[in-house]
Design a protein around this motif. Structure first.
Motif, PDB file in Angstrom:
ATOM      1  N   MET A   1      38.959 -16.426 -31.010  1.00 22.92           N
ATOM      2  CA  MET A   1      38.312 -15.448 -29.922  1.00 22.92           C
ATOM      3  C   MET A   1      39.337 -13.980 -30.048  1.00 22.92           C
ATOM      4  N   TYR A   2      40.675 -14.276 -30.116  1.00 22.82           N
ATOM      5  CA  TYR A   2      41.545 -12.996 -30.072  1.00 22.82           C
ATOM      6  C   TYR A   2      41.484 -12.326 -31.541  1.00 22.82           C
ATOM      7  N   VAL A   3      40.973 -13.046 -32.387  1.00 29.24           N
ATOM      8  CA  VAL A   3      40.676 -12.075 -33.732  1.00 29.24           C
ATOM      9  C   VAL A   3      39.350 -11.229 -33.473  1.00 29.24           C
ATOM     10  N   ALA A   4      38.446 -11.681 -32.871  1.00 32.74           N
ATOM     11  CA  ALA A   4      37.158 -10.917 -32.371  1.00 32.74           C
ATOM     12  C   ALA A   4      37.774  -9.802 -31.537  1.00 32.74           C
ATOM     13  N   LYS A   5      38.660 -10.016 -30.687  1.00 31.70           N
ATOM     14  CA  LYS A   5      39.187  -9.065 -29.884  1.00 31.70           C
ATOM     15  C   LYS A   5      39.826  -7.817 -30.417  1.00 31.70           C
TER      16      LYS A   5
ATOM     17  N   ALA B   1      28.994  -3.490 -15.889  1.00 35.65           N
ATOM     18  CA  ALA B   1      28.688  -4.054 -17.411  1.00 35.65           C
ATOM     19  C   ALA B   1      29.896  -4.094 -18.197  1.00 35.65           C
ATOM     20  N   THR B   2      29.833  -4.902 -18.958  1.00 29.97           N
ATOM     21  CA  THR B   2      30.796  -5.403 -20.047  1.00 29.97           C
ATOM     22  C   THR B   2      30.333  -6.113 -21.049  1.00 29.97           C
ATOM     23  N   THR B   3      31.335  -6.344 -22.124  1.00 20.82           N
ATOM     24  CA  THR B   3      30.933  -7.310 -23.187  1.00 20.82           C
ATOM     25  C   THR B   3      31.863  -8.420 -23.250  1.00 20.82           C
ATOM     26  N   ALA B   4      31.635  -9.564 -23.994  1.00 25.94           N
ATOM     27  CA  ALA B   4      32.706 -10.759 -24.232  1.00 25.94           C
ATOM     28  C   ALA B   4      33.008 -10.901 -25.557  1.00 25.94           C
ATOM     29  N   SER B   5      33.908 -11.464 -25.906  1.00 24.53           N
ATOM     30  CA  SER B   5      34.360 -11.986 -27.247  1.00 24.53           C
ATOM     31  C   SER B   5      34.084 -13.431 -27.497  1.00 24.53           C
ATOM     32  N   PHE B   6      33.670 -14.046 -28.641  1.00 19.99           N
ATOM     33  CA  PHE B   6      33.639 -15.205 -28.776  1.00 19.99           C
ATOM     34  C   PHE B   6      34.258 -15.903 -29.915  1.00 19.99           C
ATOM     35  N   GLY B   7      35.018 -17.034 -30.136  1.00 17.24           N
ATOM     36  CA  GLY B   7      35.544 -17.642 -31.052  1.00 17.24           C
ATOM     37  C   GLY B   7      34.794 -18.947 -31.250  1.00 17.24           C
ATOM     38  N   VAL B   8      34.299 -19.471 -32.127  1.00 12.92           N
ATOM     39  CA  VAL B   8      33.731 -20.698 -32.625  1.00 12.92           C
ATOM     40  C   VAL B   8      34.160 -21.683 -33.572  1.00 12.92           C
ATOM     41  N   VAL B   9      34.308 -22.791 -33.060  1.00 15.30           N
ATOM     42  CA  VAL B   9      34.952 -23.825 -34.080  1.00 15.30           C
ATOM     43  C   VAL B   9      34.085 -25.189 -34.145  1.00 15.30           C
ATOM     44  N   GLY B  10      33.959 -25.265 -35.446  1.00 12.60           N
ATOM     45  CA  GLY B  10      32.969 -26.525 -35.668  1.00 12.60           C
ATOM     46  C   GLY B  10      33.485 -27.596 -36.322  1.00 12.60           C
ATOM     47  N   ALA B  11      33.482 -28.931 -35.938  1.00  5.22           N
ATOM     48  CA  ALA B  11      34.034 -30.049 -36.604  1.00  5.22           C
ATOM     49  C   ALA B  11      33.007 -31.026 -36.764  1.00  5.22           C
TER      50      ALA B  11
END
Length: 388
Positions: free
Chosen positions: A364-368, A333-343
């Motif tokens: 994504m690295y900001v989320a981490k 078990a682990t988690t994930a970090s996400f970076g989302v960009v919209g245009a």
């Protein structure tokens, strides 16, 4: 073509893919070849059909051969009209097959008329009908079962006509009947073999293409395919139609620790599970999942605004955090970090693929750094970046 073997199976008798979607993809790719072969076949057949009118004149005389000549003249006229129709049709292969069916039906019907007008040449007509059956089955592109129905049906009509007239000896009629039936059987077997080989070649090309553009571990598209055409194509489409486009960059948290603790096989199992989750939660044939790096994945979401992409990222994040993957005597078990960009390409036409990926990666690295198992998002706008 997907990796599911059932979608690539070829029906033994029909000579077509069992999966209708796979067959449709095959026909779409082969449409130029089918149209070219149809044009060549119809021109050659029409030419020889007209040339054999000389035999009608020699057998019946010019006045007596007039009805036969008129019937023969209809064939090239139909071929010309049919080819024009097939080239302009929205579904060219279906149109080509319809043209081939009408052409061969008319050709065999007019030949029955010729045979009826020249009963003394029954044995010669039998040879011609056998050759025409082979041409219908092998030379003129059409669905195998349609070609078999037209060739065999026409041959049986001719054989019945010959036996009703019975101007030849029974021995000759039996031999002619066997010859006509053999020609049909030979043509059907050869046509089936050709149809299967043609599709096997297509299947092999599709497999090789998939191997070159997909990651073998997860089944997602690979980074080479992303850089070669994938994202550029989606951005070009969004720019042309002034649509929204969103990207999600995601990375597994603590992946190195799992590899170090349980081994690389455990890490591979975790990657497969995460990739399957991404593919299950995205829209089939619309969204695209790419394995961007070791444990990094990129999701391309066409015609998707930032809020919709954030909602998807949150759902994936929650689902994966709750996932427990059995592995030996333990559960991974682990988690994930996400970076989302919209245009929004209706407002900003100058966005590049590299800039979108860079923003998503940074987020994504900001989320981490913010504690992991989080989603960070940003809308790219003209001259500014807005944090969501």
């Amino acid at each position: 073509m997907t990796s599911d073997p059932s979608t690539a199976a070829i029906a033994r008798l029909r000579g077509e893919f069992v999966c209708a979607t796979t067959e449709l993809g095959f026909l779409h790719e082969q449409a130029p070849t089918i149209l070219r072969d149809l044009r060549r076949a119809l021109i050659v057949c029409s030419l020889f059909y007209l040339l054999f009118s000389v035999a009608d004149v020699l057998a019946l005389g010019l006045p007596g051969a007039a009805p036969s000549l008129l019937a023969r003249a209809l064939v090239p006229v139909l071929a010309w009209a049919g080819l024009r129709h097939a080239r302009r049709a929205a579904a060219p292969v279906k149109a080509a097959y319809r043209v081939a069916s009408v052409f061969t039906l008319l050709g065999m019907f007019t030949y029955m008329f010729v045979a009826w007008r020249r009963p003394a040449d029954t044995l010669l007509h039998g040879t011609s009908v056998g050759l025409m059956a082979v041409v219908i089955l092998i030379f003129i592109p059409n669905r195998l079962r349609t070609s078999v129905a037209i060739a065999l049906g026409s041959s049986l009509v001719f054989v019945a006509l010959a036996w009703i007239q019975h101007l030849e000896t029974t021995r000759h009629l039996v031999s002619m009947t066997m010859l006509v039936l053999f020609a049909n059987a030979f043509g059907a077997v050869a046509a089936n073999r050709h149809a299967r080989l043609w599709r096997e070649q297509y299947r092999t090309r599709q497999v090789l293409t998939n191997l070159s553009v997909r990651d073998p571990l997860t089944g997602c598209y690979n980074r080479r395919h992303l850089n070669a055409a994938l994202l550029d194509g989606e951005i070009a489409r969004a720019r042309r139609y002034r649509l929204s486009l969103s990207l999600i960059m995601c990375d597994l948290d603590g992946f190195k620790a799992i590899n170090d603790t349980y081994g690389h096989h455990a890490g591979d199992e975790l990657l497969r599970c995460f990739a399957n989750l991404l593919q299950a939660m995205t829209r089939e044939s619309i969204d695209t999942v790419v394995r961007y790096g070791g444990e990094e994945f990129l999701i391309i979401l066409p015609e998707t605004r930032l809020d919709g992409a954030v909602e998807l990222a949150e759902r994936v994040r929650a689902a994966f955090a709750a996932e427990r993957i059995p592995y030996g005597d333990t559960a991974l078990a682990t988690t994930a970090s996400f970076g989302v960009v919209g245009a929004d390409f209706a407002a900003n036409q100058a966005i590049t693929p590299q800039s979108l990926i860079a923003v998503a990666d940074d987020l994504m690295y900001v989320a981490k750094r913010g504690g992991r198992n989080q989603v960070r998002a940003r809308q790219v706008e003209t001259g500014m970046a807005r944090v969501a």
